[in-house]
Design a protein around this motif. Sequence first.
Motif, PDB file in Angstrom:
ATOM      1  N   SER A   1       0.833  -1.209   0.000  1.00 43.53           N
ATOM      2  CA  SER A   1       0.000   0.000   0.000  1.00 43.53           C
ATOM      3  C   SER A   1       0.860   1.250   0.000  1.00 43.53           C
ATOM      4  CB  SER A   1      -0.894   0.024   1.246  1.00 43.53           C
ATOM      5  OG  SER A   1      -1.781  -1.070   1.267  1.00 43.53           O
ATOM      6  N   LEU A   2       0.297   2.298  -0.550  1.00 44.71           N
ATOM      7  CA  LEU A   2       0.885   3.632  -0.494  1.00 44.71           C
ATOM      8  C   LEU A   2      -0.239   4.642  -0.397  1.00 44.71           C
ATOM      9  CD1 LEU A   2       3.682   3.794  -3.258  1.00 44.71           C
ATOM     10  CD2 LEU A   2       4.025   3.923  -0.783  1.00 44.71           C
ATOM     11  N   ARG A   3       0.058   5.790   0.196  1.00 40.66           N
ATOM     12  CA  ARG A   3      -0.890   6.897   0.175  1.00 40.66           C
ATOM     13  C   ARG A   3      -0.216   8.102  -0.462  1.00 40.66           C
ATOM     14  NH1 ARG A   3      -4.286  10.329   4.706  1.00 40.66           N
ATOM     15  NH2 ARG A   3      -2.254  11.265   5.137  1.00 40.66           N
ATOM     16  N   LEU A   4      -0.821   8.561  -1.533  1.00 35.10           N
ATOM     17  CA  LEU A   4      -0.343   9.764  -2.201  1.00 35.10           C
ATOM     18  C   LEU A   4      -1.071  10.982  -1.651  1.00 35.10           C
ATOM     19  CD1 LEU A   4      -0.255   8.572  -5.925  1.00 35.10           C
ATOM     20  CD2 LEU A   4       1.458   8.266  -4.124  1.00 35.10           C
ATOM     21  N   SER A   5      -0.355  12.095  -1.614  1.00 32.83           N
ATOM     22  CA  SER A   5      -0.947  13.358  -1.208  1.00 32.83           C
ATOM     23  C   SER A   5      -0.690  14.397  -2.286  1.00 32.83           C
ATOM     24  CB  SER A   5      -0.334  13.854   0.098  1.00 32.83           C
ATOM     25  OG  SER A   5      -0.560  12.950   1.152  1.00 32.83           O
ATOM     26  N   CYS A   6      -1.570  15.378  -2.348  1.00 29.62           N
ATOM     27  CA  CYS A   6      -1.416  16.498  -3.281  1.00 29.62           C
ATOM     28  C   CYS A   6      -1.770  17.769  -2.520  1.00 29.62           C
ATOM     29  CB  CYS A   6      -2.311  16.319  -4.490  1.00 29.62           C
ATOM     30  SG  CYS A   6      -2.362  17.759  -5.586  1.00 29.62           S
ATOM     31  N   ALA A   7      -0.775  18.597  -2.297  1.00 29.53           N
ATOM     32  CA  ALA A   7      -0.995  19.865  -1.611  1.00 29.53           C
ATOM     33  C   ALA A   7      -1.337  20.932  -2.641  1.00 29.53           C
ATOM     34  CB  ALA A   7       0.250  20.254  -0.832  1.00 29.53           C
ATOM     35  N   ALA A   8      -2.485  21.554  -2.466  1.00 27.39           N
ATOM     36  CA  ALA A   8      -2.979  22.542  -3.428  1.00 27.39           C
ATOM     37  C   ALA A   8      -2.886  23.947  -2.851  1.00 27.39           C
ATOM     38  CB  ALA A   8      -4.424  22.228  -3.791  1.00 27.39           C
ATOM     39  N   SER A   9      -2.601  24.915  -3.710  1.00 27.61           N
ATOM     40  CA  SER A   9      -2.569  26.311  -3.295  1.00 27.61           C
ATOM     41  C   SER A   9      -2.839  27.206  -4.496  1.00 27.61           C
ATOM     42  CB  SER A   9      -1.212  26.656  -2.679  1.00 27.61           C
ATOM     43  OG  SER A   9      -0.169  26.478  -3.614  1.00 27.61           O
ATOM     44  N   GLY A  10      -3.215  28.449  -4.208  1.00 24.77           N
ATOM     45  CA  GLY A  10      -3.434  29.434  -5.264  1.00 24.77           C
ATOM     46  C   GLY A  10      -4.831  29.474  -5.825  1.00 24.77           C
TER      47      GLY A  10
ATOM     48  N   THR B   1      -9.301  28.337  -4.671  1.00 25.01           N
ATOM     49  CA  THR B   1     -10.223  27.893  -3.625  1.00 25.01           C
ATOM     50  C   THR B   1     -10.457  26.401  -3.800  1.00 25.01           C
ATOM     51  OG1 THR B   1     -11.258  30.080  -3.661  1.00 25.01           O
ATOM     52  CG2 THR B   1     -12.439  28.310  -2.532  1.00 25.01           C
ATOM     53  N   PHE B   2      -9.619  25.629  -3.134  1.00 24.80           N
ATOM     54  CA  PHE B   2      -9.591  24.168  -3.297  1.00 24.80           C
ATOM     55  C   PHE B   2     -10.975  23.550  -3.103  1.00 24.80           C
ATOM     56  CE2 PHE B   2      -7.649  20.079  -3.388  1.00 24.80           C
ATOM     57  CZ  PHE B   2      -8.154  19.318  -2.342  1.00 24.80           C
TER      58      PHE B   2
ATOM     59  N   LYS C   1     -15.717  15.018  -5.953  1.00 26.53           N
ATOM     60  CA  LYS C   1     -16.517  16.228  -5.936  1.00 26.53           C
ATOM     61  C   LYS C   1     -15.933  17.228  -4.937  1.00 26.53           C
ATOM     62  CE  LYS C   1     -21.446  17.321  -5.381  1.00 26.53           C
ATOM     63  NZ  LYS C   1     -22.753  16.790  -4.964  1.00 26.53           N
ATOM     64  N   PRO C   2     -16.226  18.518  -5.078  1.00 25.90           N
ATOM     65  CA  PRO C   2     -15.678  19.504  -4.149  1.00 25.90           C
ATOM     66  C   PRO C   2     -15.912  19.200  -2.675  1.00 25.90           C
ATOM     67  CG  PRO C   2     -16.587  20.633  -6.026  1.00 25.90           C
ATOM     68  CD  PRO C   2     -16.921  19.170  -6.198  1.00 25.90           C
ATOM     69  N   ASP C   3     -17.105  18.689  -2.328  1.00 27.44           N
ATOM     70  CA  ASP C   3     -17.374  18.421  -0.914  1.00 27.44           C
ATOM     71  C   ASP C   3     -16.989  16.995  -0.503  1.00 27.44           C
ATOM     72  OD1 ASP C   3     -21.019  17.877  -1.111  1.00 27.44           O
ATOM     73  OD2 ASP C   3     -19.324  16.842  -2.037  1.00 27.44           O
ATOM     74  N   GLY C   4     -16.407  16.251  -1.443  1.00 30.78           N
ATOM     75  CA  GLY C   4     -15.990  14.882  -1.150  1.00 30.78           C
ATOM     76  C   GLY C   4     -17.107  13.871  -1.173  1.00 30.78           C
TER      77      GLY C   4
ATOM     78  N   ARG D   1     -10.327  13.861   0.249  1.00 32.91           N
ATOM     79  CA  ARG D   1      -9.796  15.221   0.324  1.00 32.91           C
ATOM     80  C   ARG D   1     -10.039  15.791   1.699  1.00 32.91           C
ATOM     81  NH1 ARG D   1     -12.619  18.139  -4.409  1.00 32.91           N
ATOM     82  NH2 ARG D   1     -11.537  19.998  -3.611  1.00 32.91           N
ATOM     83  N   ASP D   2      -9.168  16.713   2.098  1.00 31.71           N
ATOM     84  CA  ASP D   2      -9.337  17.464   3.336  1.00 31.71           C
ATOM     85  C   ASP D   2      -9.346  18.933   2.920  1.00 31.71           C
ATOM     86  OD1 ASP D   2      -9.093  18.864   5.707  1.00 31.71           O
ATOM     87  OD2 ASP D   2      -7.830  17.333   6.631  1.00 31.71           O
ATOM     88  N   ASN D   3     -10.524  19.504   2.819  1.00 28.79           N
ATOM     89  CA  ASN D   3     -10.631  20.885   2.344  1.00 28.79           C
ATOM     90  C   ASN D   3     -10.043  21.883   3.336  1.00 28.79           C
ATOM     91  OD1 ASN D   3     -11.738  20.125  -0.107  1.00 28.79           O
ATOM     92  ND2 ASN D   3     -13.854  20.447   0.565  1.00 28.79           N
ATOM     93  N   ALA D   4     -10.010  21.518   4.596  1.00 24.53           N
ATOM     94  CA  ALA D   4      -9.404  22.412   5.596  1.00 24.53           C
ATOM     95  C   ALA D   4      -7.884  22.493   5.414  1.00 24.53           C
ATOM     96  CB  ALA D   4      -9.738  21.931   6.998  1.00 24.53           C
TER      97      ALA D   4
END
Length: 117
Positions: free
Chosen positions: A17-26, A28-29, A52-55, A72-75
């Motif tokens: 197993s692996l967990r990928l992450s994607c940090a977004a900026s710039g 309104t995620f 979807k935006p709200d997951g 996703r973690d919108n916070a």
Amino acid sequence: QVQLVESGGGLVQPGGSLRLSCAASGFTFSSYWMYWVRQAPGKGLEWVSQIKPDGGNTNYAESVKGRFTISRDNAKNTLYLQMNSLKSEDTAVYYCAKDVNYAIDYWGKGTLVTVSS
């Protein structure tokens, strides 16, 4: 400016197993659908999953359904891809991408996942 930075790739044995992450900026995620797209060595781009935006709504390619989970973690402005029961055919560069009107307008630089014993 929009930035998408993937992390979490690496070498894993088949079945692992692996967990990928994607940090977004710039941007309104929390307002945008987000995608994971991959490209295996010597092959074209393959859509993997979207959220979807709200997951509250997710979709998966048949090749990963039941093994991968997008979230996703919108916070935290972060997109995730939990990958279980990995197979050699999952070896690819995995890209995080942002939606605009059912198309992609921004891509990350990708993170390499290698599944091999």
